[in-house]
Enzyme design. Structure first.
Site, PDB file in Angstrom:
ATOM      1  N   ARG A   9     -19.416   0.630 -10.915  1.00 61.35           N
ATOM      2  CA  ARG A   9     -20.482   1.219 -10.096  1.00 61.35           C
ATOM      3  C   ARG A   9     -21.736   1.448 -10.942  1.00 61.35           C
ATOM      4  O   ARG A   9     -22.867   1.197 -10.495  1.00 61.35           O
ATOM      5  CB  ARG A   9     -20.009   2.526  -9.463  1.00 61.35           C
ATOM      6  CG  ARG A   9     -21.079   3.254  -8.649  1.00 61.35           C
ATOM      7  CD  ARG A   9     -20.481   4.474  -7.945  1.00 61.35           C
ATOM      8  NE  ARG A   9     -21.505   5.201  -7.200  1.00 61.35           N
ATOM      9  CZ  ARG A   9     -22.159   6.261  -7.651  1.00 61.35           C
ATOM     10  NH1 ARG A   9     -21.921   6.710  -8.894  1.00 61.35           N
ATOM     11  NH2 ARG A   9     -23.068   6.855  -6.917  1.00 61.35           N
TER      12      ARG A   9
ATOM     13  N   SER B 229     -22.034   3.567  -3.382  1.00 64.18           N
ATOM     14  CA  SER B 229     -21.203   4.750  -3.639  1.00 64.18           C
ATOM     15  C   SER B 229     -19.751   4.321  -3.795  1.00 64.18           C
ATOM     16  O   SER B 229     -19.371   3.186  -3.474  1.00 64.18           O
ATOM     17  CB  SER B 229     -21.332   5.734  -2.476  1.00 64.18           C
ATOM     18  OG  SER B 229     -20.750   5.207  -1.294  1.00 64.18           O
TER      19      SER B 229
ATOM     20  N   SER C 221     -11.268   8.445   5.946  1.00 60.30           N
ATOM     21  CA  SER C 221     -11.801   9.810   5.919  1.00 60.30           C
ATOM     22  C   SER C 221     -11.901  10.251   4.466  1.00 60.30           C
ATOM     23  O   SER C 221     -10.895  10.283   3.751  1.00 60.30           O
ATOM     24  CB  SER C 221     -10.894  10.763   6.705  1.00 60.30           C
ATOM     25  OG  SER C 221     -11.398  12.085   6.662  1.00 60.30           O
ATOM     26  N   ASN C 222     -13.109  10.571   4.018  1.00 51.61           N
ATOM     27  CA  ASN C 222     -13.354  10.882   2.605  1.00 51.61           C
ATOM     28  C   ASN C 222     -13.859  12.318   2.479  1.00 51.61           C
ATOM     29  O   ASN C 222     -14.941  12.650   2.964  1.00 51.61           O
ATOM     30  CB  ASN C 222     -14.382   9.910   2.030  1.00 51.61           C
ATOM     31  CG  ASN C 222     -14.492   9.995   0.518  1.00 51.61           C
ATOM     32  OD1 ASN C 222     -14.100  10.987  -0.083  1.00 51.61           O
ATOM     33  ND2 ASN C 222     -15.027   8.950  -0.095  1.00 51.61           N
TER      34      ASN C 222
ATOM     35  N   GLY D 240      -9.504  11.338  -1.694  1.00 49.33           N
ATOM     36  CA  GLY D 240      -9.796  12.568  -2.406  1.00 49.33           C
ATOM     37  C   GLY D 240     -10.857  12.384  -3.482  1.00 49.33           C
ATOM     38  O   GLY D 240     -11.465  11.308  -3.634  1.00 49.33           O
TER      39      GLY D 240
ATOM     40  N   HIS E  50       4.548   4.860  12.647  1.00 49.32           N
ATOM     41  CA  HIS E  50       5.793   4.162  12.349  1.00 49.32           C
ATOM     42  C   HIS E  50       6.175   3.167  13.442  1.00 49.32           C
ATOM     43  O   HIS E  50       7.055   2.315  13.237  1.00 49.32           O
ATOM     44  CB  HIS E  50       6.931   5.173  12.146  1.00 49.32           C
ATOM     45  CG  HIS E  50       7.873   4.795  11.043  1.00 49.32           C
ATOM     46  ND1 HIS E  50       8.342   3.511  10.883  1.00 49.32           N
ATOM     47  CD2 HIS E  50       8.432   5.520  10.041  1.00 49.32           C
ATOM     48  CE1 HIS E  50       9.156   3.463   9.839  1.00 49.32           C
ATOM     49  NE2 HIS E  50       9.215   4.665   9.306  1.00 49.32           N
TER      50      HIS E  50
ATOM     51  N   ASP F  22       5.733  -0.320   9.162  1.00 49.26           N
ATOM     52  CA  ASP F  22       6.921   0.135   8.440  1.00 49.26           C
ATOM     53  C   ASP F  22       6.529   0.639   7.053  1.00 49.26           C
ATOM     54  O   ASP F  22       5.453   0.311   6.537  1.00 49.26           O
ATOM     55  CB  ASP F  22       7.934  -1.015   8.304  1.00 49.26           C
ATOM     56  CG  ASP F  22       8.472  -1.458   9.661  1.00 49.26           C
ATOM     57  OD1 ASP F  22       8.567  -0.605  10.563  1.00 49.26           O
ATOM     58  OD2 ASP F  22       8.779  -2.656   9.807  1.00 49.26           O
TER      59      ASP F  22
END
Length: 538
Positions: free
Chosen positions: A356, A368, A459-460, A484, A511, A515
Site C-alpha cells: 500500500r 486503502s 463489513s469493516n 478487524g 450452512h 459447507d
C-alpha cells in the site's frame, strides 16, 4: 336482568380511562365476546370485550370523554327493560378483577354472596390477598410469617416475607387489627390474588369467610351485608392494591430499618447505628443484619456516609425510522432463518502494508486496506463460486458475476452500497467507488439500484479499533466477511519472535449453501492475495 358495566382497570397503573370509540351503539345486540369499545389507558388503547349478552341499553361515557375506573360505562339488559334506577345510581352491582394487564373478568355480587352461612364479611374484617410484587409475578411463596394468629397488627407492620419470581420481599400491612387467619403456611405457594390472610377485630369468627373465599372476589373486603334480601347495594365496590412501602427520606436523627431487621438486631445484640443499610435510601433490611460482623465496624474508625442519589431515572424516546425498521426486520429474518457458522483467520499484513505504501507513492493515487480486501475477495470469489451463491426457498443461485456490498454506517443504521463487477475493477477504481458511495450514503443520496444486487458482503470495523467481530449475513447472500483492525504485535517468523502486523477476519457462512470446507478453501485463497498483494495485479 340488566348488567352494569363500569370503566375497567385495564392496566396495573390505570386510574382513569378515555373512550376512544364505541363499536356498539344503544339498541345494538351484544354477544358475549363482542368488542364494546376501544378504551385509551395510561399505556395503550385497548379493546374492551363484553362478558354479557343482551341489548346495549345505555352508554354512560361518550367518545372522547375521560372517567375514573369503576365509573358507569354502559348497561346491558333485555330490550325495553327499565334501567332508570341503575342510571340514577340506586344500585351498583358490577365488580371487576384485573387478572393481568389488558385482561379483565367481571362477575356480579349476588344475594348469595352475603348468605350468613357462607360469605358474609363481618364488620371491620379485611381480606388480604397475595399481592403482585413485580410486573411479571404470577404467584408467590410465603418464605416466613413475621406475625402469628392472634397478634395485633399496626399499619406499617411487616406481615410476611414473600418470595416472588425476582426476589424475596417484605410484605407490609396497610391495615390495623388482629391477625385472625393465615391462608398460606410458610413454604406454600399460591397465585396472585389468592387468600393470604384475614385481619379484623379480636375474637371475630372468620371461618366462613376463609372457607368460601374465591380468588379474585375482592368485593368482600369492602362490601357490607345488606339489611334484607333483595335490597340493592349502595356501596361502591373497589379493589385495594397492596404495594411495598418505600422510605422516601433519610434523616440523621432516625434509623430506617425494616421491622424484621430491628427484631433480628435486638436478638443478636447488634447496634443498628453500626449497620450500613443496603435497602432503598440506606434502609436496613434482613440481609444487612445477617451479614453484619463486628470486625467490619472496627476495621474503619471513620463514620460511613450513606449514599443518597440526587439523580432520577429518565430516558428519551426516539421513534424508529422506516430505515431502521427495515434493517431490523431483515437482520432478524437472516439471523433466525439462515444457519450461521463462523470461520476465524489471522493474516500477516506486513507485505500488504509495504504494498500500500509503495502503491500510494504514485502521484494522485491513494488506496486503502479496505479497497485491497474488496479486490482480493472479488478475485477469490471467482475461484469459489459456492461462496458467491444465493439461497432462495426453491433454488440456489450460483452467480458468475461478483457484486460486492460494502457496509456503511449511517445515523439511521446501516446501508450496503454495491461495487459491481469488483473483480474487473482496478484498486483505484474500487477506492473511488467506495468513497463516493460512503459519502452519498451518509447524505441519503443513494438510489435503490445502488444498494441492491450484491452477491457477497464486507463489513469493516477495523478503523474503529475493533480487532475481531462477527456479522449477520445480508440475505440472500451466502456469506459476509468481518474485517478487524491491523494490530502490531510479536509474531514468530523463521523460528524467531519478531515485531509483526496481523489482521483478524471472520467469515460468516450460511450452512445451507456453503459447507465448512468450502468456506475454509475460500479463506486460503483470500490469504494468498492479502499476504502477497502483488498477485492481485497479475
Amino acid at each position: 336482568m340488566a348488567e352494569v358495566i363500569n370503566m375497567p382497570r385495564l392496566s396495573d397503573t390505570m386510574e382513569e380511562g378515555t373512550v376512544a370509540s364505541w363499536l356498539k351503539k344503544v339498541g345494538d345486540k351484544v354477544e358475549e365476546g363482542d368488542i364494546l369499545a376501544e378504551i385509551e389507558t395510561d399505556k395503550a388503547t385497548m379493546e374492551f370485550e363484553s362478558f354479557n349478552e343482551g341489548t346495549l341499553l345505555h352508554i354512560g361515557i361518550a367518545e372522547g370523554e375521560t372517567a375514573k375506573v369503576d365509573t358507569l360505562l354502559a348497561i346491558i339488559g333485555d330490550e325495553g327493560e327499565d334501567i332508570s334506577g341503575l342510571i340514577n345510581g340506586s344500585t351498583q352491582i358490577e365488580k371487576f378483577d384485573a387478572i393481568s394487564e389488558g385482561e379483565v373478568t367481571e362477575a356480579n355480587i349476588s344475594e348469595d354472596d352475603f348468605d350468613e352461612s357462607s360469605s358474609e364479611l363481618p364488620e371491620g374484617v379485611i381480606v388480604i390477598t397475595m399481592p403482585r410484587l413485580s410486573d411479571t409475578m404470577e404467584e408467590g411463596t410465603v418464605a416466613s410469617w413475621l406475625k402469628n394468629i392472634g397478634d395485633e397488627i399496626e399499619e406499617g407492620d411487616i406481615l410476611a416475607e414473600i418470595e416472588t419470581d425476582k426476589a424475596t420481599m417484605e410484605f407490609e400491612s396497610f391495615n390495623s387489627g388482629t391477625l385472625l387467619h393465615v391462608g398460606l403456611q410458610e413454604g406454600d405457594s399460591a397465585k396472585v390474588d389468592a387468600l393470604l390472610a384475614i385481619i379484623g377485630p379480636a375474637g371475630t369468627d372468620v371461618s366462613a369467610v376463609a372457607k368460601n373465599f374465591k380468588m379474585g372476589d375482592l368485593s368482600k373486603e369492602v362490601a357490607p351485608k345488606p339489611e334484607k334480601k333483595g335490597e340493592a347495594l349502595k356501596t361502591e365496590t373497589k379493589k385495594e392494591v397492596v404495594t411495598v412501602n418505600t422510605v422516601n427520606t433519610v434523616s440523621s436523627e432516625r434509623i430506617f430499618a425494616s421491622p424484621l431487621a430491628k427484631k433480628m438486631a435486638e436478638e443478636k445484640g447488634i447496634n443498628l447505628n453500626q449497620v450500613n443499610g443496603s435497602g432503598e435510601n440506606g434502609r436496613i433490611v434482613k440481609r444487612d443484619i445477617e451479614n453484619f460482623t463486628s470486625a467490619a465496624v472496627s476495621s474503619s474508625s471513620a463514620p460511613v456516609v450513606k449514599f443518597v442519589p440526587t439523580g432520577q431515572e429518565d430516558f428519551d424516546e426516539v421513534s424508529n425510522s422506516n430505515m431502521r425498521k427495515a434493517i431490523a426486520k431483515n437482520l432478524a429474518k437472516s439471523k433466525f432463518t439462515a444457519p450461521h457458522y463462523y470461520l476465524n483467520v489471522e493474516f500477516d499484513m506486513d507485505n500488504a502494508i509495504a504494498f500500500r505504501t509503495q502503491y500510494n507513492s504514485i502521484p494522485d493515487t491513494k488506496i486503502s486496506f479496505n479497497d485491497m480486501i474488496v479486490k482480493a475477495c472479488a478475485l477469490a470469489l471467482r475461484q469459489h463460486p459456492q461462496v458467491n451463491s444465493q439461497w432462495f426457498d426453491d433454488k440456489m443461485r450460483m452467480n458468475n458475476h461478483v457484486h460486492i456490498g460494502v457496509a456503511v454506517a449511517v445515523p439511521d443504521g446501516l446501508v450496503v452500497p454495491v461495487v459491481r463487477f469488483a473483480n474487473e475493477q482496478s484498486l483505484p477504481q474500487i477506492g473511488a467507488a467506495v468513497k463516493d458511495y460512503a459519502g452519498r450514503a451518509r447524505n441519503k443520496k443513494l438510489t435503490l439500484d445502488e444498494m441492491e444486487g450484491s452477491t457477497f458482503t464486507i463489513s469493516n470495523l477495523g478503523m474503529f479499533g475493533i480487532e475481531s467481530f462477527t456479522s449477520i449475513i445480508n440475505q440472500p447472500n451466502s456469506a459476509i466477511l468481518s474485517v478487524g483492525a491491523i494490530v502490531e504485535k510479536p509474531v514468530v517468523k523463521n523460528g524467531e519472535v519478531v515485531a509483526g502486523n496481523t489482521m483478524k477476519l471472520t467469515l460468516a457462512c450460511d450452512h445451507r449453501t456453503v459447507d465448512g470446507a468450502t468456506g475454509a478453501q475460500f479463506l486460503q485463497t483470500l490469504k494468498g492475495y492479502i499476504e502477497n498483494p502483488v498477485t492481485m495485479l497479475i
